[in-house]
Each structure stands twice: as C-alpha cells, then as structure tokens.
Motif scaffolding. Structure first.
Motif, PDB file in Angstrom:
ATOM      1  N   GLN A  38      17.927  12.545 -49.453  1.00 49.27           N
ATOM      2  CA  GLN A  38      19.536  12.246 -50.089  1.00 49.27           C
ATOM      3  C   GLN A  38      19.587  13.347 -51.246  1.00 49.27           C
ATOM      4  N   CYS A  39      18.945  14.540 -51.477  1.00 49.70           N
ATOM      5  CA  CYS A  39      19.426  15.314 -52.142  1.00 49.70           C
ATOM      6  C   CYS A  39      21.076  15.787 -51.409  1.00 49.70           C
ATOM      7  N   ASP A  40      21.098  15.834 -50.490  1.00 53.09           N
ATOM      8  CA  ASP A  40      22.092  16.890 -48.966  1.00 53.09           C
ATOM      9  C   ASP A  40      23.410  15.857 -49.741  1.00 53.09           C
ATOM     10  N   ALA A  41      23.180  14.488 -49.399  1.00 51.17           N
ATOM     11  CA  ALA A  41      23.497  13.411 -49.213  1.00 51.17           C
ATOM     12  C   ALA A  41      24.478  13.445 -51.170  1.00 51.17           C
ATOM     13  N   ILE A  42      24.102  13.557 -52.240  1.00 50.37           N
ATOM     14  CA  ILE A  42      24.687  13.936 -53.620  1.00 50.37           C
ATOM     15  C   ILE A  42      24.835  15.119 -53.717  1.00 50.37           C
ATOM     16  N   ASN A  43      24.910  16.386 -52.997  1.00 45.89           N
ATOM     17  CA  ASN A  43      25.781  17.189 -53.349  1.00 45.89           C
ATOM     18  C   ASN A  43      26.618  17.300 -52.390  1.00 45.89           C
ATOM     19  N   ARG A  44      26.668  16.571 -51.542  1.00 40.35           N
ATOM     20  CA  ARG A  44      27.883  15.923 -50.849  1.00 40.35           C
ATOM     21  C   ARG A  44      29.038  15.054 -51.281  1.00 40.35           C
ATOM     22  N   LEU A  45      28.197  14.443 -52.187  1.00 43.73           N
ATOM     23  CA  LEU A  45      29.508  13.559 -53.195  1.00 43.73           C
ATOM     24  C   LEU A  45      29.914  14.866 -54.206  1.00 43.73           C
ATOM     25  N   VAL A  46      28.834  15.043 -54.897  1.00 45.26           N
ATOM     26  CA  VAL A  46      29.788  16.094 -56.217  1.00 45.26           C
ATOM     27  C   VAL A  46      30.396  17.158 -54.935  1.00 45.26           C
ATOM     28  N   CYS A  47      30.364  17.815 -53.915  1.00 45.96           N
ATOM     29  CA  CYS A  47      31.380  18.061 -53.280  1.00 45.96           C
ATOM     30  C   CYS A  47      32.686  17.892 -52.916  1.00 45.96           C
ATOM     31  N   TYR A  48      32.955  16.441 -52.242  1.00 43.85           N
ATOM     32  CA  TYR A  48      33.976  15.375 -52.041  1.00 43.85           C
ATOM     33  C   TYR A  48      34.684  15.038 -53.235  1.00 43.85           C
ATOM     34  N   PHE A  49      34.332  14.614 -53.494  1.00 47.01           N
ATOM     35  CA  PHE A  49      34.919  13.831 -55.201  1.00 47.01           C
ATOM     36  C   PHE A  49      34.526  14.030 -56.299  1.00 47.01           C
ATOM     37  N   THR A  50      33.521  14.840 -57.299  1.00 50.15           N
ATOM     38  CA  THR A  50      33.485  14.717 -58.649  1.00 50.15           C
ATOM     39  C   THR A  50      33.830  15.817 -58.819  1.00 50.15           C
ATOM     40  N   LEU A  51      34.205  17.253 -57.840  1.00 51.91           N
ATOM     41  CA  LEU A  51      34.202  17.509 -58.334  1.00 51.91           C
ATOM     42  C   LEU A  51      36.117  18.137 -58.213  1.00 51.91           C
ATOM     43  N   PRO A  52      36.602  18.186 -56.479  1.00 52.96           N
ATOM     44  CA  PRO A  52      37.835  17.411 -56.280  1.00 52.96           C
ATOM     45  C   PRO A  52      39.158  16.980 -57.299  1.00 52.96           C
ATOM     46  N   LEU A  53      38.012  16.173 -58.511  1.00 49.25           N
ATOM     47  CA  LEU A  53      39.184  14.809 -58.859  1.00 49.25           C
ATOM     48  C   LEU A  53      39.046  15.748 -60.349  1.00 49.25           C
ATOM     49  N   SER A 250      35.865  12.629 -62.592  1.00 45.43           N
ATOM     50  CA  SER A 250      36.082  13.976 -62.757  1.00 45.43           C
ATOM     51  C   SER A 250      35.538  14.309 -64.090  1.00 45.43           C
ATOM     52  N   LYS A 251      35.065  13.172 -65.148  1.00 44.03           N
ATOM     53  CA  LYS A 251      34.281  14.425 -66.251  1.00 44.03           C
ATOM     54  C   LYS A 251      32.497  14.015 -65.414  1.00 44.03           C
ATOM     55  N   ALA A 252      32.538  13.739 -65.077  1.00 45.43           N
ATOM     56  CA  ALA A 252      31.184  13.906 -63.682  1.00 45.43           C
ATOM     57  C   ALA A 252      31.005  15.054 -63.211  1.00 45.43           C
ATOM     58  N   GLY A 253      32.368  15.975 -63.461  1.00 44.78           N
ATOM     59  CA  GLY A 253      32.106  17.214 -61.732  1.00 44.78           C
ATOM     60  C   GLY A 253      31.183  17.811 -62.341  1.00 44.78           C
ATOM     61  N   THR A 254      31.610  18.905 -64.137  1.00 47.84           N
ATOM     62  CA  THR A 254      30.125  19.924 -64.129  1.00 47.84           C
ATOM     63  C   THR A 254      28.641  19.127 -64.175  1.00 47.84           C
ATOM     64  N   GLY A 255      28.992  17.830 -64.879  1.00 48.30           N
ATOM     65  CA  GLY A 255      27.182  18.013 -64.831  1.00 48.30           C
ATOM     66  C   GLY A 255      26.254  17.243 -63.706  1.00 48.30           C
ATOM     67  N   THR A 256      27.160  16.372 -62.684  1.00 45.29           N
ATOM     68  CA  THR A 256      26.769  16.251 -61.376  1.00 45.29           C
ATOM     69  C   THR A 256      26.324  17.314 -60.897  1.00 45.29           C
ATOM     70  N   ALA A 257      26.636  18.768 -60.655  1.00 42.14           N
ATOM     71  CA  ALA A 257      27.110  20.407 -59.796  1.00 42.14           C
ATOM     72  C   ALA A 257      25.536  20.833 -60.062  1.00 42.14           C
ATOM     73  N   MET A 258      25.780  20.780 -61.558  1.00 39.64           N
ATOM     74  CA  MET A 258      24.267  21.302 -62.285  1.00 39.64           C
ATOM     75  C   MET A 258      23.270  20.042 -61.924  1.00 39.64           C
ATOM     76  N   PHE A 259      23.049  19.008 -61.725  1.00 41.90           N
ATOM     77  CA  PHE A 259      22.169  18.214 -61.110  1.00 41.90           C
ATOM     78  C   PHE A 259      22.171  18.520 -60.172  1.00 41.90           C
ATOM     79  N   SER A 260      22.819  19.021 -58.643  1.00 40.62           N
ATOM     80  CA  SER A 260      22.810  19.135 -57.772  1.00 40.62           C
ATOM     81  C   SER A 260      21.552  19.717 -57.742  1.00 40.62           C
ATOM     82  N   MET A 261      22.342  21.055 -58.424  1.00 40.34           N
ATOM     83  CA  MET A 261      21.984  22.496 -58.010  1.00 40.34           C
ATOM     84  C   MET A 261      20.135  22.436 -58.894  1.00 40.34           C
TER      85      MET A 261
END
Length: 363
Positions: A38-53, A250-261
């Motif tokens: 599930q952690c890998d899935a969340i990182n993919r969400l960040v990589c392919y959705f929140t960060l591009p936006l 897009s507003k979730a981009g940085t926050g979700t990236a740190m959450f994944s980290m």
C-alpha cells in the motif's frame, strides 16, 4: 537584513512538511495502517497524479517573457559542468557507475526552491530574489527533472530488456539481432553488451519514448510552459473551472510527497536509512558541489551583484522532494535521497545564512 519575522516565515513553511512526514511515518511504524504494498501504491499516486498537477499548476502561472535568460544560461552551464565531471568519474574511476552518477546529479542540482527558497530569498534579496528562484524552479521542472526522468526510464527499460530470457534455438534472426544481454553488478552498474549496436539502441529508445509518452510527469511541465507563453502573449486567463480541477489535486502534491517519504522511512531498519557516510556524501554534494558549480557558471557568464548572490544561494537550497519520489518509483537509491531531503532541510537554514553572510563581501 534577516529578522526574526523572516526566520518565522521560513520555519512556518518547513514545519508543515515535517508534520506530513511524521504522519506518514506513524501510519506505518506505530499505527500499522498501511502495508508495504500500500505504501508503494501511495507513492505511485504521488508520482503520477499529485506531482504532475502540482508541476503544471506552478509552471502555467509563470511569465517566461520576464525571465532573466543570463541567469538561466548560468544554471545550464553549472549543470553541464556537473554532468561532465560525473561522466568522467563514471568512465575513468573504478568506483564510478552510471547509477551513482544519476543519484549524484540529483544531489548536486535539484533543489526545493518553492517551499524553502521563496520565503528565505525574499527576506534576503526581496522581489528580485523571489523572481529568480521561481524562474529557476520552473526551468528545473521543464529541463532537469524531465532529463532525470528520461535517464531513470532508460535505465529501468535497459534492465527490463536485459532480464528478458536470451533467445533459444529456432528464434528468428531479426529477434536475435536486437536482443542485448547485460551484466549487472551489486552496485547497480549496468553494462549493455550488444552484438549489433544501432538496432539495440533504437529498440531501447523506442521503448523509453513510449513509456515517457504515457507518463504525465514528462509532459505536465511542457504543457504548463506552453500555456504560460500563450496566456502571457495574448493575455488569456485560465478558466475558473479548469483552474479548480487542477488545484484540488495539485495542492496535495508536496504534502503527499512528504507523507510517502515518512512511510518509506518507517519501512527501513534504521532512521538514517543510507548510513552516516552516504549522508555526509549527500550533504557535501548538495551544499558545496552544487553551489560551487553554479558560482563558476555564473561568474563565467558575467553575473554580478545580487543576481550572482541569488544564483549561488538558490543552488544551496535543500534537496528536491520530487527527486525522492522518482528515486522510489524507479528503485534507485531512495534511501540516499530521502535522507538528503530530511537532513537537508534541517541544516539548510544555518548553511544558507553562512552563504548569505559570505556573499555580502562579493561584488
């Protein structure tokens, strides 16, 4: 001059990142909410959705007609210097490798300009500093993060091809002429050994470009800067409904990236996942090698005064969070990049203040 109010603004920008980090860490380490898959899935969400936006949103609102292109050119020169040095190291040193060259490039060049850089540089150099840092951040997204994505995809595609079973008797000559074999050592070095170079190279490139064409990170910044040129040239405004659709993710981009980290940290055996030696190595590249290359490039192109100072300061900003997300997705030294982001933000403030004090004597 930097006052207590300016220090508070920088701290206020950084603390929410660590809150997201700790929530991600606790969700795995203490509360057992997420499994490794599930952690890998969340990182993919960040990589392919929140960060591009997120990338599209801040790129689309830039004004490329007001950029300082000598500042951009100095940034290009500094990156070329680093690429040449790393290429020579990988080619000539027994310890050099393609994989570590990619990671070292990330550590030397990719910065967290928007979250930490903007409030800090605004306190130091005012609106001029903010404009230059934003320009550098947009150019980083368009050119350097896209270039990083390309080499990571090329490396992974090459490894995928090399893991394909070798041709057996009865296979067609066309197939056997383009299937490369590879030797991968324990450090992650990949050496492609091909019997017919041109077909193998173009076969690899074709697969890489097809994968990049389906990756939103590879074109989010391109579409964003294209819109920026059109909107500023003919004074268009983005429709409110489109802007809202982009902002909600897009507003979730940085926050979700740190959450994944934080989740990644929780899955490691040690808090400092890569160990003290690689941590120091990463800090040296981030806060010494990168600014030194930028200083050389800036001086060579004749930058002076505050523009020169901002160029060096922005090169010494903490590590890009996006570089960790890419490293995690592509399986290349994510432990080193996560440590660089976390410790880089902690030590960046005193390091940047030291640079600021030293650069006051530079004319």
């Amino acid at each position: 001059m930097i006052g207590l109010e300016d220090v508070y603004k920088v701290v206020a920008a950084m603390v929410p990142l660590y809150v997201a980090l700790m929530l991600g860490y606790g969700s795995v380490k203490w509360w057992k909410i997420f499994t490794p898959d599930q952690c890998d899935a969340i990182n993919r969400l960040v990589c392919y959705f929140t960060l591009p936006l997120f990338t599209f949103e801040f790129t689309a609102h830039a004004d490329p007609f007001k950029w300082d292109y000598m500042f951009i050119a100095a940034d290009v020169v500094s990156k070329v210097i680093i690429v040449v040095v790393l290429a020579l190291w990988a080619k000539c040193s027994t310890k050099g490798s393609y994989a570590w060259s990619i990671t070292s490039f990330s550590l030397c060049t990719l910065t967290n300009s928007l979250v930490v850089g903007v409030p800090l540089v605004k306190a130091m150099y005012g609106s001029l500093g903010v404009d230059l840092v934003i320009q550098g951040s947009v150019f980083q997204a368009i050119v350097w993060l896209t270039s990083l994505l390309f080499v990571l995809e090329m490396r992974r595609t090459g490894l995928d091809i090399s893991s394909t079973p070798s041709p057996v008797e009865g296979d067609s000559p066309a197939r056997t002429s383009i299937d490369p074999t590879a030797k991968v050592d324990l450090e992650g070095r990949m050496e492609m050994i091909v019997s017919s170079s041109r077909p193998a190279f173009w076969s690899l490139m074709r697969r890489v470009w097809m994968k990049l064409a389906m990756n939103p990170n590879s074109y989010a910044c391109i579409v964003g800067i294209a819109w920026a040129f059109i909107a500023n040239r003919w004074h268009f405004e983005m429709p409110g409904i489109m802007d809202g659709c982009i902002l909600i993710m897009s507003k979730a981009g940085t926050g979700t990236a740190m959450f994944s980290m934080g989740m990644f940290m929780a899955l490691q055996e040690k808090l400092i996942a890569c160990g003290p030696t690689l941590t120091v190595f990463g800090m040296v590249l981030r806060f010494i090698a990168g600014p030194a290359a930028m200083a050389i490039g800036s001086i060579a192109l004749g930058l002076r005064g505050d523009v020169l100072r901002v160029a060096i300061i922005q090169a010494a900003l903490p590590q890009s969070i996006t570089s960790f997300i890419y490293a995690k997705e592509y399986g290349l030294h994510a432990d080193v990049l996560s440590t660089a982001v976390i410790f880089g933000m902690i030590v960046s403030f005193p390091v940047l203040l030291a640079y600021y004090a030293i650069l006051e004597f530079v004319h």
